[in-house]
Design an enzyme around this catalytic site. Structure first.
Site, PDB file in Angstrom:
ATOM      1  N   ALA A 135      85.957  48.807  26.471  1.00  0.00           N
ATOM      2  CA  ALA A 135      84.725  49.224  25.796  1.00  0.00           C
ATOM      3  C   ALA A 135      83.892  47.956  25.613  1.00  0.00           C
ATOM      4  O   ALA A 135      84.020  47.242  24.618  1.00  0.00           O
ATOM      5  CB  ALA A 135      85.045  49.861  24.458  1.00  0.00           C
ATOM      6  N   SER A 182      81.449  44.467  17.385  1.00  0.00           N
ATOM      7  CA  SER A 182      82.511  44.972  18.253  1.00  0.00           C
ATOM      8  C   SER A 182      82.534  46.490  18.195  1.00  0.00           C
ATOM      9  O   SER A 182      81.558  47.102  17.768  1.00  0.00           O
ATOM     10  CB  SER A 182      83.850  44.369  17.834  1.00  0.00           C
ATOM     11  OG  SER A 182      84.826  44.617  18.823  1.00  0.00           O
ATOM     12  N   ASN A 183      83.613  47.094  18.609  1.00  0.00           N
ATOM     13  CA  ASN A 183      83.739  48.546  18.521  1.00  0.00           C
ATOM     14  C   ASN A 183      85.184  48.893  18.212  1.00  0.00           C
ATOM     15  O   ASN A 183      86.022  48.017  18.072  1.00  0.00           O
ATOM     16  CB  ASN A 183      83.248  49.206  19.816  1.00  0.00           C
ATOM     17  CG  ASN A 183      84.010  48.681  21.013  1.00  0.00           C
ATOM     18  OD1 ASN A 183      85.209  48.860  21.132  1.00  0.00           O
ATOM     19  ND2 ASN A 183      83.301  47.971  21.899  1.00  0.00           N
ATOM     20  N   ARG A 184      85.462  50.192  18.116  1.00  0.00           N
ATOM     21  CA  ARG A 184      86.776  50.616  17.615  1.00  0.00           C
ATOM     22  C   ARG A 184      87.866  50.708  18.684  1.00  0.00           C
ATOM     23  O   ARG A 184      88.938  51.228  18.424  1.00  0.00           O
ATOM     24  CB  ARG A 184      86.653  51.989  16.952  1.00  0.00           C
ATOM     25  CG  ARG A 184      85.777  51.997  15.736  1.00  0.00           C
ATOM     26  CD  ARG A 184      85.806  53.386  15.106  1.00  0.00           C
ATOM     27  NE  ARG A 184      84.687  53.574  14.195  1.00  0.00           N
ATOM     28  CZ  ARG A 184      84.644  53.110  12.964  1.00  0.00           C
ATOM     29  NH1 ARG A 184      85.659  52.428  12.487  1.00  0.00           N
ATOM     30  NH2 ARG A 184      83.588  53.326  12.210  1.00  0.00           N
ATOM     31  N   SER A 185      87.596  50.243  19.888  1.00  0.00           N
ATOM     32  CA  SER A 185      88.621  50.363  20.941  1.00  0.00           C
ATOM     33  C   SER A 185      89.908  49.645  20.534  1.00  0.00           C
ATOM     34  O   SER A 185      89.887  48.505  20.087  1.00  0.00           O
ATOM     35  CB  SER A 185      88.082  49.763  22.242  1.00  0.00           C
ATOM     36  OG  SER A 185      89.121  49.685  23.182  1.00  0.00           O
TER      37      SER A 185
END
Ligand code: CTP
Length: 406
Positions: free
Chosen positions: A281, A214-217
């Site tokens: 994102a 995943s990502n930090r959004s």
């Protein structure tokens, strides 16, 4: 006649050095024909005497829930009566403490009790020290109130009572009055009749039954856009990846996990909308074949782990053939060659505008409550370079641009 003449307004005043400005605010509102009743928190009386407000409003000022004399003792329900009476409650200035109380429904004085009993809309204009304003507790409380439909008149940047400079000054009296007028003449509902589809948050792509990429959004930018668009009268559908945020008032929300699910949810609603704002994102890659069990270390050769990735759908590109006259606004998060890369995305994704930010800039990017962005346009119009603002204020500025397109 002005748009506020005859309107019934409760003006709430909290204990801030800016409380003296409420006297000017009261005078302006009454000069324009509003009927104003003032309520103060007990600490506001440390800054301005209740007599100032009762003289200017020609009405009794309410402060204590249980005064020794007066009608409230007899009836005990005056806060309810006022809550029903008002067309609008405006708390200016509002302090960090009262913001926190309103967030959690604490009714421990006359002002907070009315706010809880209020039938009509609530507008607040914060004023405090810059560090208190950017404290995660205050910003998270403010986000919750906005999601609940409270109108926030953002504080301004400038010299503060402490002598320091930062964001926290009460908005100018003229600006507050203008917001009140805009509220009553319906100007604030300038997106009425428009249908806006917003994507937000990250996507999660499974590696196995327990792990994911995943990502930090945090989803805050997309949720702020959805909140602001709904407040401005638009019909809003929000498709979001996994985030820990409350659904904004009057917004239809669809939760998804993967890029593919996000694509399907947007695809299903694309014909419905007038505009698509893609803040999500989206993970560019997913694991080719995630097993439905936990992968064991022993499955890899010693000291080495490899997973095969395949490219995810590019949602914007996939939706381009269905664009027609719809407005598409994308986001670009760039750390290098920021403008050149954003311009490429503007063209390759057939966008009308792209909002660029660089997470390396202070106060920008994932998880923060502020953002510093530049908006680029496909038609070649001048870029709009915005200063560091709260994400809610950035959302409003993006919607101002969208309005020009619609
Ligand atoms: N986007 C999309 N589908 C994807 C990836 C991104 O629709 N699979 C959208 C985002 O929501 C955003 C815009 O495209 O509005 C740009 O996203 P970004 O992640 O900055 O760009 P990418 O296309 O992923 O390119 P790169 O990762 O190489 O910067």
């Amino acid at each position: 006649m002005t748009t506020i003449s005859g309107k019934k307004i409760i003006l709430g005043v909290c204990g801030s050095i800016a409380a003296y400005k409420s006297a000017f605010l009261l005078r302006e509102l009454t000069r324009k024909g509003a009927e104003v009743r003032v309520v103060m928190t007990p600490s506001a009386a440390n800054f301005v005497a209740p007599l100032t407000f009762s003289s200017l409003s020609r009405n009794q000022v309410h402060m204590e829930m249980f005064p020794e004399k007066g009608r409230a003792t007899a009836a005990g329900t005056w806060h309810i009566e006022l809550g029903v009476w008002a067309d609008l409650m405006l708390v200016a200035p509002i302090t960090a403490t009262t913001i926190a109380k309103l967030t959690y429904g604490i009714a421990d004085n006359f002002l907070t009790s009315i706010a809880l009993a209020l039938r009509g809309p609530l507008m607040i204009a914060p004023a405090m020290d810059a560090d208190m304003f950017i404290h995660p507790a205050t910003s998270s409380n403010l986000s919750k109130l906005k999601e609940r439909g409270v109108f926030v008149i953002e504080p301004e940047e400038g010299e503060l009572a402490s002598g320091l400079t930062g964001t926290g000054r009460l908005a100018e009296v003229d600006k507050i009055v203008e917001k009140v007028e805009a509220f009553f003449d319906g100007r604030h509902r300038d997106l009425e009749g428009k249908k806006i589809l917003v994507s937000a948050g990250p996507t999660q792509e499974a590696i196995d039954a327990v792990r994911f990429i995943s990502n930090r959004s945090s989803g805050k930018m997309g949720f702020s856009i959805a909140t602001a668009a709904a407040q401005r009268g638009a019909e809003v559908k929000l498709v979001t990846g996994p985030v820990g945020l409350e659904t904004p008032r009057s917004v239809e929300r669809k939760d998804v996990t993967t890029a593919q699910e996000m694509y399907l949810a947007l695809d299903r609603n694309i014909d419905w909308c007038d505009a698509l704002i893609m803040t999500a994102a989206v993970a560019d890659y997913r694991v080719a074949a995630p097993p439905d069990r936990k992968i064991k270390k022993s499955e890899f050769a010693e000291g080495e782990a490899k997973i095969d990735l395949v490219e995810n759908v590019d949602i914007l590109k996939q939706l381009t053939p269905r664009k027609g006259k719809k407005v598409f606004i994308g986001f670009a998060l760039e750390t290098d060659d920021v403008l050149a890369n954003a311009k490429k995305k503007l063209t390759s994704k057939s966008l009308d505008a792209i909002v660029v930010n660089n997470p390396r800039e202070k106060g920008s990017g994932f998880g923060t409550d502020t953002n510093k962005v530049r908006i680029l346009f496909a038609g070649g119009g001048d870029d709009v370079d915005l200063p560091l603002l709260t994400k809610y204020e950035v959302a409003q500025r993006i919607l101002d641009q969208l309005k020009a397109f619609l």
